[in-house]
Design an enzyme around this catalytic site. Structure first.
Site, mmCIF file in Angstrom:
data_model
loop_
_atom_site.group_PDB
_atom_site.id
_atom_site.type_symbol
_atom_site.label_atom_id
_atom_site.label_comp_id
_atom_site.label_asym_id
_atom_site.label_seq_id
_atom_site.Cartn_x
_atom_site.Cartn_y
_atom_site.Cartn_z
ATOM 1 N N GLY A 208 0.825 -1.207 0.000
ATOM 2 C CA GLY A 208 0.000 0.000 0.000
ATOM 3 C C GLY A 208 0.853 1.248 0.000
ATOM 4 O O GLY A 208 2.066 1.163 -0.192
ATOM 5 N N ASN A 209 0.231 2.388 0.200
ATOM 6 C CA ASN A 209 1.007 3.630 0.280
ATOM 7 C C ASN A 209 0.388 4.574 1.300
ATOM 8 O O ASN A 209 -0.651 4.275 1.887
ATOM 9 C CB ASN A 209 1.156 4.274 -1.102
ATOM 10 N N ARG A 210 1.016 5.728 1.482
ATOM 11 C CA ARG A 210 0.660 6.608 2.603
ATOM 12 C C ARG A 210 -0.454 7.608 2.304
ATOM 13 O O ARG A 210 -0.725 8.485 3.118
ATOM 14 C CB ARG A 210 1.920 7.370 3.058
#
Ligand code: CTP
Length: 405
Positions: A208-210
């Site tokens: 995933g990412n932020r």
């Protein structure tokens, strides 16, 4: 100067939610006059409205006639919000009836007017209601789309009053823009993507990412407050649904692509604020991947995801539609943040690219943002550090300019 809010309440079960909306206005320093209809008082009594607003309430034009309330209340208002707005109230407002204090107020008000409808799905979808809504929108009112979910009884569907906190945010947006420009996106269909996609390795793990989704949600909220029809494609965001916005939830980049491409078919503008994962595991394991006894880690093979922004920019489902991308950049030896932004704008083929300098991870999860909006026509608009809402409005200003052009 205190802002004068008129809160119109018509006779639907959601009238109880208007108490919380009223509190939000008074607690944030607004002067609120509540104008319920007689039917609204069947659901929530006059003492509640009077106590919460600190003012007497009336439903008819014969109370306190010496102060000419049927004219004064509307004339002096900075915004009129009707929540909930029933099918009956919408019909009376659309036809200019003046048979009680609220409808008189709607006829004398020259400030922005926001209707937050709430009713059963069948009543909302009825051609009579839809025609009344279209009439009110055409006259410059912001009529927000009802939310979907649980209705009065066990049934569900479109027709719920959006959450009071979100109606409050929308009205704040309307007040900030003032009477002249508040519904300048009326009639436009816009699509916004928000959040970060997840690419699953197995049933419990993902890459995933932020991305928090805050900027995309601010864009959706801002567009709705300016009268646009908004579809928000939301990837893994834990924020409340903005009032008046249709939310489509997705997890992976493939799902995001499908939802965005389908919503874009008849959209006037698309803003890709989401952070889709660029890569996904080549294979997703059906079972949870186990640790090996020898301490080795399993290799993860990745493949590229489709570039949604490039695809919708090149395919242009609707000629004249404005396509906006975001670029989170850190300058490097190949060029500055803006050099990289210009190159990305050309590569993606979109009309506008909102370039953020993310060196140090400053924007993720923050309420603030700063950016440069680069345009394919060579223009560059610098937006100094400020709230994500302010940036959202500047982006819509630039979209509108190009759409009108
Ligand atoms: N984007 C997209 N589909 C992807 C990846 C990104 O539509 N698979 C969109 C994002 O929503 C954003 C824009 O493209 O609007 C820029 O994303 P970014 O990740 O910065 O671009 P990349 O193509 O990944 O460029 P880079 O080569 O810098 O990684």
């Amino acid at each position: 100067m205190t802002t004068r809010v008129v809160l119109g309440v018509s006779g639907g079960i959601a009238a109880y939610k208007a108490c919380e909306l009223l509190r939000r206005f008074t607690e944030s320093g607004h002067d609120v006059t509540v104008v319920p209809t007689a039917a609204a008082l069947e659901f929530v009594g006059a003492p509640t409205w009077a106590a919460l607003s600190g003012k007497p309430v009336a439903t008819d034009v014969w109370t306190g006639v010496h102060a000419v309330p049927h004219v004064q209340i509307g004339q002096q208002a900075d915004v009129v919000v009707v929540a909930p707005a029933t099918a009956d109230l919408l019909a009376r407002a659309a036809h200019g009836l003046a048979d009680d204090l609220l409808t008189n107020t709607l006829l004398t008000a020259r400030c922005p007017v926001v209707f937050a409808p709430a009713m059963h799905t069948e009543m909302w979808e009825h051609p009579a209601t839809q025609a009344n809504v279209a009439t009110l929108r055409q006259r410059g009112a912001v009529v927000i789309e009802p939310a979907e979910g649980r209705l009065t009884g066990a049934d569900t569907g479109k027709g719920r009053l959006p959450e009071p906190a979100e109606i409050f945010e929308l009205v704040r947006g309307v007040l900030e823009r003032g009477a002249q420009t508040h519904a300048d996106l009326a009639g436009l269909k816009v699509v916004v993507s928000a959040g970060g996609t997840r690419e699953y390795l197995d049933p419990v793990r993902f890459l995933g990412n932020r991305s928090s989704g805050l900027q995309g949600y601010a864009l959706a909220r801002a567009a709705a407050s300016r009268g646009a029809h908004v579809t928000l494609v939301s990837a893994n965001v834990s924020l409340p649904d903005p009032a008046g916005v249709g939310v489509v939830r997705v997890e992976t980049t493939a799902q995001l692509r499908e939802a965005v491409v389908s919503a874009t078919a008849n959209a006037d503008a698309v803003v890709m604020a989401a952070a889709p994962a660029d890569f996904r595991p080549t294979a997703v394991s059906d079972a949870k991947i186990k640790k090996a006894d020898d301490g080795s880690a399993p290799p993860i093979e990745l493949e590229q995801n489709p570039d949604i922004l490039a695809e919708i920019s090149h395919d242009r489902a609707r000629p004249g539609a404005v396509v906006v991308g975001f670029a989170a950049e850190t300058g490097d030896h190949t060029g500055s943040v803006l050099d990289l932004g210009r190159a990305k704008l050309a590569r993606k083929g979109c009309d506008l690219l909102v370039v953020n300098d993310v060196s140090g991870g400053a924007v993720f999860g923050s309420d603030d943002n700063e950016a440069v909006i680069l345009a394919a026509d060579g223009a560059a608009v610098e937006v100094p550090r400020g709230s994500k809402t302010v940036l959202a409005h500047v982006i819509w200003d630039e979209v509108l300019r190009r759409f009108a052009g």
